[in-house]
Scaffold this motif. Sequence first.
Motif, PDB file in Angstrom:
ATOM      1  N   THR A 144      25.669   7.689  20.707  1.00 58.25           N
ATOM      2  CA  THR A 144      24.412   7.168  20.174  1.00 58.25           C
ATOM      3  C   THR A 144      23.890   5.936  20.909  1.00 58.25           C
ATOM      4  O   THR A 144      22.823   5.439  20.576  1.00 58.25           O
ATOM      5  CB  THR A 144      24.581   6.786  18.684  1.00 58.25           C
ATOM      6  OG1 THR A 144      25.695   5.888  18.580  1.00 58.25           O
ATOM      7  CG2 THR A 144      24.839   8.006  17.825  1.00 58.25           C
ATOM      8  N   VAL A 145      24.646   5.444  21.897  1.00 59.59           N
ATOM      9  CA  VAL A 145      24.239   4.213  22.583  1.00 59.59           C
ATOM     10  C   VAL A 145      23.889   4.514  24.036  1.00 59.59           C
ATOM     11  O   VAL A 145      24.648   5.163  24.744  1.00 59.59           O
ATOM     12  CB  VAL A 145      25.357   3.145  22.518  1.00 59.59           C
ATOM     13  CG1 VAL A 145      24.970   1.906  23.311  1.00 59.59           C
ATOM     14  CG2 VAL A 145      25.646   2.781  21.068  1.00 59.59           C
TER      15      VAL A 145
ATOM     16  N   GLY B 124      19.823   4.441  19.379  1.00 55.90           N
ATOM     17  CA  GLY B 124      18.593   5.123  18.987  1.00 55.90           C
ATOM     18  C   GLY B 124      17.424   4.462  19.682  1.00 55.90           C
ATOM     19  O   GLY B 124      17.448   4.273  20.899  1.00 55.90           O
ATOM     20  N   ASN B 125      16.406   4.060  18.920  1.00 52.42           N
ATOM     21  CA  ASN B 125      15.245   3.387  19.509  1.00 52.42           C
ATOM     22  C   ASN B 125      15.328   1.871  19.393  1.00 52.42           C
ATOM     23  O   ASN B 125      14.395   1.172  19.746  1.00 52.42           O
ATOM     24  CB  ASN B 125      13.956   3.869  18.831  1.00 52.42           C
ATOM     25  CG  ASN B 125      13.668   5.320  19.144  1.00 52.42           C
ATOM     26  OD1 ASN B 125      13.877   5.782  20.265  1.00 52.42           O
ATOM     27  ND2 ASN B 125      13.212   6.058  18.141  1.00 52.42           N
ATOM     28  N   THR B 126      16.430   1.368  18.885  1.00 54.29           N
ATOM     29  CA  THR B 126      16.571  -0.067  18.662  1.00 54.29           C
ATOM     30  C   THR B 126      17.355  -0.712  19.797  1.00 54.29           C
ATOM     31  O   THR B 126      18.467  -0.279  20.116  1.00 54.29           O
ATOM     32  CB  THR B 126      17.318  -0.326  17.334  1.00 54.29           C
ATOM     33  OG1 THR B 126      16.616   0.335  16.283  1.00 54.29           O
ATOM     34  CG2 THR B 126      17.415  -1.812  17.038  1.00 54.29           C
TER      35      THR B 126
ATOM     36  N   PHE C  77      24.794  -8.972  22.760  1.00 55.42           N
ATOM     37  CA  PHE C  77      24.570  -7.915  21.775  1.00 55.42           C
ATOM     38  C   PHE C  77      24.190  -8.564  20.453  1.00 55.42           C
ATOM     39  O   PHE C  77      24.657  -9.663  20.149  1.00 55.42           O
ATOM     40  CB  PHE C  77      25.845  -7.083  21.555  1.00 55.42           C
ATOM     41  CG  PHE C  77      26.156  -6.147  22.689  1.00 55.42           C
ATOM     42  CD1 PHE C  77      25.586  -4.891  22.743  1.00 55.42           C
ATOM     43  CD2 PHE C  77      26.999  -6.549  23.713  1.00 55.42           C
ATOM     44  CE1 PHE C  77      25.872  -4.033  23.797  1.00 55.42           C
ATOM     45  CE2 PHE C  77      27.281  -5.697  24.772  1.00 55.42           C
ATOM     46  CZ  PHE C  77      26.712  -4.431  24.815  1.00 55.42           C
ATOM     47  N   ILE C  78      23.362  -7.888  19.674  1.00 60.35           N
ATOM     48  CA  ILE C  78      23.070  -8.391  18.334  1.00 60.35           C
ATOM     49  C   ILE C  78      24.370  -8.371  17.530  1.00 60.35           C
ATOM     50  O   ILE C  78      25.268  -7.584  17.813  1.00 60.35           O
ATOM     51  CB  ILE C  78      21.948  -7.577  17.636  1.00 60.35           C
ATOM     52  CG1 ILE C  78      22.370  -6.114  17.467  1.00 60.35           C
ATOM     53  CG2 ILE C  78      20.644  -7.688  18.420  1.00 60.35           C
ATOM     54  CD1 ILE C  78      21.402  -5.311  16.610  1.00 60.35           C
ATOM     55  N   GLU C  79      24.426  -9.265  16.542  1.00 56.03           N
ATOM     56  CA  GLU C  79      25.691  -9.501  15.824  1.00 56.03           C
ATOM     57  C   GLU C  79      26.400  -8.231  15.326  1.00 56.03           C
ATOM     58  O   GLU C  79      27.597  -8.070  15.564  1.00 56.03           O
ATOM     59  CB  GLU C  79      25.434 -10.478  14.656  1.00 56.03           C
ATOM     60  CG  GLU C  79      26.628 -10.727  13.760  1.00 56.03           C
ATOM     61  CD  GLU C  79      27.805 -11.386  14.474  1.00 56.03           C
ATOM     62  OE1 GLU C  79      28.946 -11.073  14.122  1.00 56.03           O
ATOM     63  OE2 GLU C  79      27.577 -12.191  15.408  1.00 56.03           O
ATOM     64  N   PRO C  80      25.714  -7.291  14.655  1.00 56.84           N
ATOM     65  CA  PRO C  80      26.463  -6.131  14.131  1.00 56.84           C
ATOM     66  C   PRO C  80      27.051  -5.230  15.225  1.00 56.84           C
ATOM     67  O   PRO C  80      27.928  -4.413  14.941  1.00 56.84           O
ATOM     68  CB  PRO C  80      25.399  -5.347  13.336  1.00 56.84           C
ATOM     69  CG  PRO C  80      24.219  -6.238  13.230  1.00 56.84           C
ATOM     70  CD  PRO C  80      24.307  -7.251  14.317  1.00 56.84           C
TER      71      PRO C  80
END
Length: 129
Positions: A14-15, A39-41, A64-67
């Motif tokens: 998915t990445v 996805g699109n994020t 990278f964003i935290e999550p």
Amino acid sequence: MPITPRIDEMLTETVRLIVDAEKCDRDQMTFRPFEIYRGNTQIGSGDYTTCHTCRLVELGEIGFIEPEQRRGLGTRTLLRLRALLPGYHWILTPTKAGSAPFWHRMQRAYPDEYYDGRDPRGRRCRHII
Ligand SMILES: [Zn+2]
């Protein structure tokens, strides 16, 4: 020198990793930003500067964003980038305190491939400033 086209490929199911096309600059220097999407994020980004004369790559901070942190995506990204430049050495310039353990792991896993920014072996390049 080879000019590498834009890369758009899956790191996991998915990445996605997207690396801008490599353009030759004066002194055989190239700069390539990259982005990582789930996805699109957009979940991450980074960049690197390559000196093809010295076969050295200076890696900017990968963020990278935290999550999405501590899920192995940084490692996967680096593996893919290293495969693009076999035999090159990477200069690390970590600025985020939290990323130090990650870089220490990478340096242990790949001895002599990643140089700390203060390492004289990385500083022999006079093109990357
Ligand atoms: Zn150089």
